[in-house]
Design a protein around this motif. Structure first.
Motif, mmCIF file in Angstrom:
data_model
loop_
_atom_site.group_PDB
_atom_site.id
_atom_site.type_symbol
_atom_site.label_atom_id
_atom_site.label_comp_id
_atom_site.label_asym_id
_atom_site.label_seq_id
_atom_site.Cartn_x
_atom_site.Cartn_y
_atom_site.Cartn_z
ATOM 1 N N GLN A 1 1.269 -1.347 0.044
ATOM 2 C CA GLN A 1 -0.215 -0.119 0.088
ATOM 3 C C GLN A 1 0.789 0.914 0.060
ATOM 4 O OE1 GLN A 1 -1.775 0.846 3.689
ATOM 5 N NE2 GLN A 1 -3.608 2.363 2.448
ATOM 6 N N ALA A 2 1.551 1.306 1.025
ATOM 7 C CA ALA A 2 2.253 2.647 1.075
ATOM 8 C C ALA A 2 3.540 2.684 -0.753
ATOM 9 C CB ALA A 2 4.033 2.302 1.919
ATOM 10 N N ALA A 3 4.185 1.548 -1.149
ATOM 11 C CA ALA A 3 4.854 2.297 -2.215
ATOM 12 C C ALA A 3 3.851 2.378 -3.546
ATOM 13 C CB ALA A 3 5.145 0.601 -2.800
ATOM 14 N N THR A 4 2.664 1.383 -3.433
ATOM 15 C CA THR A 4 1.821 1.499 -4.493
ATOM 16 C C THR A 4 0.771 3.033 -4.531
ATOM 17 O OG1 THR A 4 0.556 0.406 -4.054
ATOM 18 C CG2 THR A 4 2.166 -0.508 -5.971
ATOM 19 N N LYS A 5 0.454 3.355 -3.003
ATOM 20 C CA LYS A 5 -0.547 4.474 -2.748
ATOM 21 C C LYS A 5 -1.980 4.354 -3.347
ATOM 22 C CE LYS A 5 2.892 8.025 -2.577
ATOM 23 N NZ LYS A 5 3.934 6.989 -2.181
ATOM 24 N N THR A 6 -2.385 3.116 -2.820
ATOM 25 C CA THR A 6 -3.920 2.823 -2.719
ATOM 26 C C THR A 6 -4.485 3.007 -2.227
ATOM 27 O OG1 THR A 6 -3.262 0.543 -2.677
ATOM 28 C CG2 THR A 6 -3.427 0.119 -4.382
ATOM 29 N N ASP A 7 -5.910 2.408 -2.009
ATOM 30 C CA ASP A 7 -6.643 3.690 -1.121
ATOM 31 C C ASP A 7 -6.489 2.035 0.423
ATOM 32 O OD1 ASP A 7 -9.342 4.619 -2.325
ATOM 33 O OD2 ASP A 7 -7.284 5.375 -2.394
ATOM 34 N N TYR A 8 -5.875 1.234 0.399
ATOM 35 C CA TYR A 8 -6.474 0.400 0.936
ATOM 36 C C TYR A 8 -5.611 -0.515 2.034
ATOM 37 C CZ TYR A 8 -10.511 2.097 1.398
ATOM 38 O OH TYR A 8 -11.887 3.321 1.259
ATOM 39 N N ALA A 9 -4.907 -1.332 2.011
ATOM 40 C CA ALA A 9 -3.664 -2.359 2.694
ATOM 41 C C ALA A 9 -4.335 -3.651 2.332
ATOM 42 C CB ALA A 9 -3.277 -1.968 3.548
ATOM 43 N N PHE A 10 -5.673 -4.270 2.814
ATOM 44 C CA PHE A 10 -6.320 -4.751 3.537
ATOM 45 C C PHE A 10 -7.528 -4.625 3.160
ATOM 46 C CE2 PHE A 10 -6.684 -9.806 4.702
ATOM 47 C CZ PHE A 10 -7.218 -8.959 5.580
ATOM 48 N N ALA A 11 -7.922 -6.380 3.090
ATOM 49 C CA ALA A 11 -10.051 -5.238 3.140
ATOM 50 C C ALA A 11 -10.554 -7.336 3.161
ATOM 51 C CB ALA A 11 -10.708 -5.393 1.241
ATOM 52 N N ILE A 12 -11.658 -7.910 3.620
ATOM 53 C CA ILE A 12 -12.272 -8.605 3.932
ATOM 54 C C ILE A 12 -13.844 -8.694 3.780
ATOM 55 C CG2 ILE A 12 -12.066 -8.539 6.175
ATOM 56 C CD1 ILE A 12 -11.729 -11.154 6.957
ATOM 57 N N ASP A 13 -14.322 -9.948 3.464
ATOM 58 C CA ASP A 13 -15.502 -9.575 2.785
ATOM 59 C C ASP A 13 -15.872 -9.413 4.716
ATOM 60 O OD1 ASP A 13 -16.129 -12.486 0.608
ATOM 61 O OD2 ASP A 13 -15.895 -9.970 1.025
ATOM 62 N N LYS A 14 -17.103 -8.629 4.713
ATOM 63 C CA LYS A 14 -17.927 -8.451 6.109
ATOM 64 C C LYS A 14 -18.946 -9.300 6.211
ATOM 65 C CE LYS A 14 -20.796 -4.966 8.395
ATOM 66 N NZ LYS A 14 -22.487 -5.007 7.829
ATOM 67 N N SER A 15 -18.305 -10.415 6.709
ATOM 68 C CA SER A 15 -19.073 -11.821 6.896
ATOM 69 C C SER A 15 -18.455 -12.459 8.541
ATOM 70 C CB SER A 15 -19.319 -12.466 6.140
ATOM 71 O OG SER A 15 -19.159 -13.834 5.789
ATOM 72 N N GLY A 16 -19.413 -13.083 9.463
ATOM 73 C CA GLY A 16 -18.568 -13.557 10.146
ATOM 74 C C GLY A 16 -18.075 -15.331 10.062
ATOM 75 N N VAL B 1 -6.718 -1.925 -3.776
ATOM 76 C CA VAL B 1 -6.459 -2.937 -2.094
ATOM 77 C C VAL B 1 -5.592 -4.000 -2.941
ATOM 78 C CG1 VAL B 1 -8.870 -3.989 -2.300
ATOM 79 C CG2 VAL B 1 -7.008 -3.753 -0.206
ATOM 80 N N PRO B 2 -4.226 -4.428 -2.231
ATOM 81 C CA PRO B 2 -3.701 -5.363 -2.596
ATOM 82 C C PRO B 2 -3.788 -6.572 -2.201
ATOM 83 C CG PRO B 2 -2.286 -3.975 -1.078
ATOM 84 C CD PRO B 2 -3.412 -4.089 -1.706
ATOM 85 N N VAL B 3 -4.273 -6.897 -1.245
ATOM 86 C CA VAL B 3 -4.936 -8.229 -0.150
ATOM 87 C C VAL B 3 -6.179 -8.056 0.272
ATOM 88 C CG1 VAL B 3 -4.762 -9.716 1.243
ATOM 89 C CG2 VAL B 3 -2.399 -8.390 0.280
ATOM 90 N N TYR B 4 -7.206 -8.802 -0.502
ATOM 91 C CA TYR B 4 -8.643 -9.432 0.097
ATOM 92 C C TYR B 4 -8.753 -10.505 -0.265
ATOM 93 C CZ TYR B 4 -13.747 -8.788 -1.553
ATOM 94 O OH TYR B 4 -14.977 -9.604 -1.930
ATOM 95 N N LEU B 5 -9.471 -10.678 1.838
ATOM 96 C CA LEU B 5 -9.986 -12.021 2.070
ATOM 97 C C LEU B 5 -10.575 -12.925 1.538
ATOM 98 C CD1 LEU B 5 -8.018 -14.572 3.649
ATOM 99 C CD2 LEU B 5 -9.912 -13.344 5.767
ATOM 100 N N SER B 6 -11.161 -13.304 1.272
ATOM 101 C CA SER B 6 -12.470 -13.717 0.428
ATOM 102 C C SER B 6 -12.743 -15.326 0.221
ATOM 103 C CB SER B 6 -12.917 -13.232 -1.072
ATOM 104 O OG SER B 6 -14.411 -13.211 -1.442
ATOM 105 N N GLY B 7 -12.843 -15.893 -1.331
ATOM 106 C CA GLY B 7 -13.072 -16.719 -1.742
ATOM 107 C C GLY B 7 -13.182 -17.735 -3.210
ATOM 108 N N ASN B 8 -13.132 -18.775 -2.757
ATOM 109 C CA ASN B 8 -12.784 -19.652 -4.432
ATOM 110 C C ASN B 8 -14.159 -19.169 -5.120
ATOM 111 O OD1 ASN B 8 -14.364 -21.357 -2.810
ATOM 112 N ND2 ASN B 8 -14.641 -22.596 -5.411
ATOM 113 N N TRP B 9 -15.443 -18.530 -4.781
ATOM 114 C CA TRP B 9 -16.478 -18.283 -5.865
ATOM 115 C C TRP B 9 -15.760 -16.837 -6.403
ATOM 116 C CZ3 TRP B 9 -16.314 -18.319 -0.213
ATOM 117 C CH2 TRP B 9 -15.992 -17.131 0.256
ATOM 118 N N GLN B 10 -14.731 -15.961 -6.015
ATOM 119 C CA GLN B 10 -14.763 -14.957 -7.534
ATOM 120 C C GLN B 10 -13.907 -15.324 -8.075
ATOM 121 O OE1 GLN B 10 -16.752 -12.117 -5.233
ATOM 122 N NE2 GLN B 10 -16.330 -11.834 -3.960
ATOM 123 N N VAL B 11 -13.081 -17.101 -8.343
ATOM 124 C CA VAL B 11 -12.582 -16.971 -9.182
ATOM 125 C C VAL B 11 -13.403 -16.480 -10.478
ATOM 126 C CG1 VAL B 11 -11.490 -19.017 -9.732
ATOM 127 C CG2 VAL B 11 -11.262 -18.232 -8.176
#
Lengths: 303, 448, 291
Positions: free
Chosen positions: B207-222, B290-300
């Protein structure tokens, strides 16, 4: 309102009985449908409010347990306060603004049709579309509204994520959607005022705002009452667009009572009894306010 | 007759009639027994091979299949349905509804005695009393054709199988490879996954190097958050379906996330602005913010079609445990439907090797069958990404599967975790306080 | 149309037209209305433009107004969604039929409430108003049980009939009919007209403005109805557009570009209908009848 039936001398016989039945016959189709598809299920819903159920088929009697739970739940207090604030804000602003617009439109000599059609446009949109539009526009970083505000130097306002602003945003979107609806009703009411009255009043020297205040607004009262009642009921029922826009957030700041009912009936943990109880409470609140409005209006009309 | 009564008596009679009608209405009370259908079909064990004669007798019949789609799978399901009709002459009426309305629609249809013949569901435990027992048709060994752990959610309290696991999902991180390359940060290999500390550090560096908005994201789900918990050795539902939440471990797991959200290094607005709903920061990933997005295989499948940048699935980060967090969908038939026997036959047909393979290839699903998992699915593209998820499957601790024994409790706990974390991010409470409170709530939800 | 042109001519600033120049208030008023129109219209235009963007562009910051490339594929994909033509046809059919039914039964009921005095009138009217206050979500299961018993599930009847008895429609029509002078009805009665004839020949024509209003409202309600069609329709051959939209919106990986395209598509018919009806509504309102 003058009555038709009592004025005539009561007559016995076939014709009289048939005449007595006539209003009921006119009423029948509408009421039959109400009865079957709204009243009966509503009564059943009322009955269910005394039970606990997680699947709509198996019920456990809890008496007033659901009601006790609702009234002692802190979250419900929050929901009630949100609902009250929204309804009051929504009704006052929509009545005032739509009267203002209707007055302006009525006085407008050109383009009335176009203006009126365009203002009515959002009324036709589905709540999902409205939620999509405004969720996008009010986004803090990527929304058009903040982009516009940036031009005049205002910083990024957290419209949908800071509870200081969210209620205002929600009221605004509700207004944006429905102001056309109320304006059309008020316009119809304004059109119904006899032009001769205006001429007579202006001959007496009343102009502009004075004219509006002393003649137009009082004569508009029956229509205004319609708008107040509709806006109040609409306010209490507001759910779809708010749910799409904020989901009731942040952290419950825009969760109104219908969402509370929806969450109890559709989201785990599903509790149909609780949802029904909340609906019963909502019903009585709206009912009382509507009756109050109706009675006040009725006593004012010179009947 | 009424004519002769005085006004008062007349009013009384009308009132009495109305009251008794009302009473009769209310007395059609919610009863403890569910509404029974008029016919009870004769059930005979079939072993999924009904024989030509029986099959011929079913020709021309129609069964209703209540379905919800994740997106890419719809086309393939329709293809299979068409194939089935062609082979057997039995019509399958695919009734698709939005996922959000699935459980309430099923509840309404069951309550009215009008259930579909079979349904694809996400919370099978809700229907344990209504679903058809499949052991009587396919034999007690049928379940062995499926991966152990994949069918825990469709076992009733006597260990009987009442549904078929149709697809597995696995949570895991998706990486914007272009951004990582630009920042010069290396990616982990499948055989040597990174730790949470390493992954978050890498994300922040990118994030610091590429100046993206965010470093990490995860689906809003328990459910997604449970991935993190699992890797730190705790879970909402623990072994044997008990309360598995360890407040200390969970705090350790979630604190770094909370810190990132509060600092807006993770999409705080998405989390706060979606209220009580599920939300996915997918569009942020698409916009390469965002460079890292924690989701799952259904996004493929969707990413393969729409992404305009190089992306890849990465192995789940480890702490005390590795691997991801599983999810799955199940197909169940209903006891009281019109054609439960035919539904069972179709259920079995849908999950035969060739058929499941067809679905998985097209929809980028993960197989639940042992034979397919061993042989591997030949995905038309992105095989490497799918293999990352599959490899993580193997590494997923058994603890993660414990949730299946307490489906309803897990759903409630997951939603409470999600909403609780939102409160923490908004600054309304602390992480430890929220988790302690959650632990108490879970006790109330666990069904003994 | 003629009126607009005529009045525009009247307000021309040139001294040749012979009319007065507009007052400050008139100018201010027009400006305010134009500004209002912009607030209303720009967001809708924005969403229409956004529906041509592809997924990556939708997440852009800062947001772009005009799409970088016009992705008509959003629309072709949305249109090719399985059964879209059927959903559209159903929406049109259900909306039109339900609106017709609504107009008939609501005006009949409103007539009874407004112009007759009968036992239980107040109570029944209050009950009508009360129907507005019952959220559909709560009575979902009981309603479903009723329509199942009546064999109306999965039929067009189930989609059309129950939703037609709108309380708001009765309310609006009654309010309007209250203002119709009783003398007209009295004189028709003296002439020997029956009640139904009075209703058909006198009341209905006089109530046109309110009928026009209820028409457009009913069109709007039925067109955007989601929960009710979802309850009644089980086979997709009975689905309406909002249901299709909800299915798209509920997918695990939501294709926002398709959702936007389908939303815009579902907007168009209602807007077209409204534009078409504008003249009727305008004419209706202009015809104030015997006031």
């Amino acid at each position: 309102m003058k009555t038709l039936e009592r004025a005539k001398a009561p007559r016995r016989g076939l014709r009289s009985r048939r005449r007595r039945l006539i209003p009921y016959l006119f009423l029948l189709p509408n009421m039959a449908i109400f009865g079957l598809f709204t009243i009966f299920p509503a009564l059943r819903g009322f009955w269910i409010s005394f039970f606990d159920s997680t699947d709509g088929r198996h019920f456990k009697y809890v008496g007033t347990g659901n009601y006790k739970e609702i009234f002692s739940d802190q979250a419900v207090l929050n929901v009630a306060s949100n609902t009250a604030r929204y309804v009051i804000g929504y009704v006052i602003s929509s009545v005032v603004i739509s009267i203002a617009i209707a007055l302006m439109l009525n006085a407008q000599t050109w383009g009335k049709t176009i203006f009126r059609s365009v203002i009515f446009l959002p009324v036709l949109l589905s709540p999902v579309v409205i939620g999509l539009i405004w969720a996008n526009l009010l986004d803090r970083k990527r929304g058009g509204i903040n982009a516009l505000l940036a031009i005049v130097g205002v910083g990024k306002v957290p419209w949908l994520v800071d509870s200081k602003y969210t209620m205002w945003a929600v009221i605004f979107v509700g207004l944006w959607t429905h102001v056309g609806f109320f304006t059309v009703i008020l316009l119809a009411g304004l059109q119904g005022i006899d032009k001769n009255i205006y001429e007579a009043a202006s001959l007496d020297g009343a102009h502009g705002w004075n004219l509006v205040r002393t003649i137009t607004l009082p004569l508009l009262k029956p229509t205004t009452l319609v708008v107040v009642i509709l806006a109040t009921i609409q306010g209490f029922q507001s759910f779809d667009f708010i749910y799409t826009l904020t989901g009731g957030g942040p952290v419950g700041a825009t969760t109104l009572i219908v969402q509370y009912i929806y969450d109890s009936a559709f989201q785990t943990p599903i509790r149909y009894g609780l949802a029904s109880a909340a609906a019963v409470i909502l019903f009585f609140i709206i009912f009382s306010i509507t009756i109050l409005n109706y009675l006040i209006g009725r006593s004012r009309d010179a009947l | 007759m009424l004519r002769n009564l005085s006004k008062v008596r007349k009013a009384g009679v009308i009132a009495a009639v109305a009251a008794s009608l009302l009473g009769a209405t209310l007395m059609a009370t919610p009863s403890l027994a569910s509404t029974a259908t008029k016919h009870t079909p004769v059930l005979k064990p079939d072993n999924a091979n009904p024989g030509a004669a029986r099959l011929a007798g079913w020709k021309g019949k129609t069964i209703n299949y209540l379905y919800f789609t994740d997106g890419p799978d719809e086309k393939y399901t329709r293809d299979l349905v068409a194939q089935f009709t062609q082979q057997t002459g039995i019509n399958v009426n695919l009734q698709i509804i939005p996922f959000a309305n699935l459980d309430s629609t099923l509840a309404a249809r069951l309550a009215a005695g009008n259930p579909p013949d079979l349904a694809r569901v996400a919370s099978p435990q809700l229907y344990v009393n209504d679903a058809l027992n499949l052991d009587q048709y396919f034999g007690a060994n049928y379940r062995k054709e499926f991966l152990p752990g994949s069918y825990t959610a469709v076992l009733d309290k006597n260990g009987g199988l009442f549904g078929v696991p149709s697809d597995l999902t696995m949570n895991g991180p998706l990486i914007n490879v272009d951004l990582f390359k630009k920042a010069g940060v290396p990616l982990p290999s499948t055989t040597k996954p990174w730790t949470w500390t390493e992954m978050l550090a890498a994300a922040k560096k990118v994030q610091a190097a590429t100046k993206t908005d965010y470093a990490f994201a995860i689906d809003k789900s328990g459910h997604r958050l449970s991935t993190v918990l699992s890797q730190y050795g705790t879970n909402l539902i623990g072994a044997g379906g008990t309360n598995g939440l360890d407040v200390a471990k969970a705090t350790k797991a979630l604190q770094p996330l909370v810190d990132m959200y509060v600092a807006d290094q993770a999409p705080k607005d998405l989390w706060l602005g979606s209220g009580a709903k599920y939300a996915a920061p997918l569009d942020i990933f698409y916009a390469q913010q965002v460079p890292v997005y924690l989701s799952g295989n259904w996004q493929v499948a969707a990413l393969a079609a729409n992404a305009k940048f190089n992306w890849a699935a990465a192995p789940n980060p480890c702490d005390v445990a590795c691997g991801g967090f599983p999810g799955g969908k199940f197909e169940i038939a209903f006891k009281k439907s019109a054609n439960p026997v035919i539904a069972a036959y179709f259920l079995n047909w849908l999950n035969k090797p060739a058929e499941q393979n067809y679905m998985d290839q097209g929809s980028f699903w993960m197989p639940t069958r042992v034979d397919l998992a061993n042989a591997g699915i030949k995905y038309p593209s992105n095989a490497a990404d799918m293999n990352v998820f599959i490899a993580d499957s193997a590494r997923t601790p058994d603890l993660a599967y414990a949730k299946d024994a307490q489906g309803a409790a897990f759903s409630n706990a997951a939603n409470a975790l999600r909403d609780g974390l939102t409160s923490v991010i908004a600054g309304k409470t602390t992480l430890t306080a929220m988790l302690t409170d959650l632990k108490t709530k879970i006790d109330g939800w666990i069904v003994k | 149309m003629k009126n607009i042109v005529a009045s525009a001519n009247k307000n021309k600033w040139s001294s040749m037209s012979g009319g007065k120049p507009p007052t400050t208030w008139a100018v201010l008023r027009t400006l305010i209305l134009i500004w209002l129109v912009l607030i209303i219209v720009l967001p809708v235009i924005w969403i229409v433009l956004a529906s041509f963007k592809d997924l990556p562009e939708l997440g852009q910051k800062p947001p772009t107004l005009i799409p970088h490339a016009w992705h008509i594929s959003n629309y072709s994909q949305a249109l090719q969604t399985y059964g879209f033509a059927t959903f559209l046809r159903n929406s049109i059919f259900v909306t039109a039929s339900a609106t017709l039914l609504t107009l008939i039964i609501n005006s009949m009921a409103a007539f009874a409430f407004a112009k007759y005095n009968f036992r239980g009138r107040e109570g029944l009217f209050i009950m009508t108003l009360a129907m507005l206050m019952i959220p559909l979500q709560v009575i979902l299961i009981p309603i479903y049980q009723v329509i199942t018993k009546l064999h109306m599930v999965n039929t067009f009847w189930g989609l059309i009939i129950p939703a037609a008895a709108t309380p708001t429609g009765v309310f609006i029509l009654r309010q309007y009919m209250l203002t119709i002078p009783d003398e007209i009805i009295e004189s028709a009665r003296i002439d020997g007209a029956g009640d139904f004839r009075i209703f058909l020949r006198i009341i209905i024509p006089l109530a046109k403005p309110a009928l026009a209003v209820v028409t457009i409202f009913s069109i709007m309600w039925r067109w955007n109805d989601f929960l009710w069609p979802l309850i009644v329709a089980q086979d997709s051959k009975f689905y309406t557009l909002p249901v299709a939209l909800a299915i798209l919106n509920g997918e695990l990986s939501v294709p926002y570009n398709l959702v936007l395209a389908m939303s815009v598509l579902s907007l168009l018919p209602v807007i077209i209908m409204f534009v078409f009806m504008q003249r009727q509504i305008a004419q209706g309102i202009a015809q104030t009848g015997l006031k």
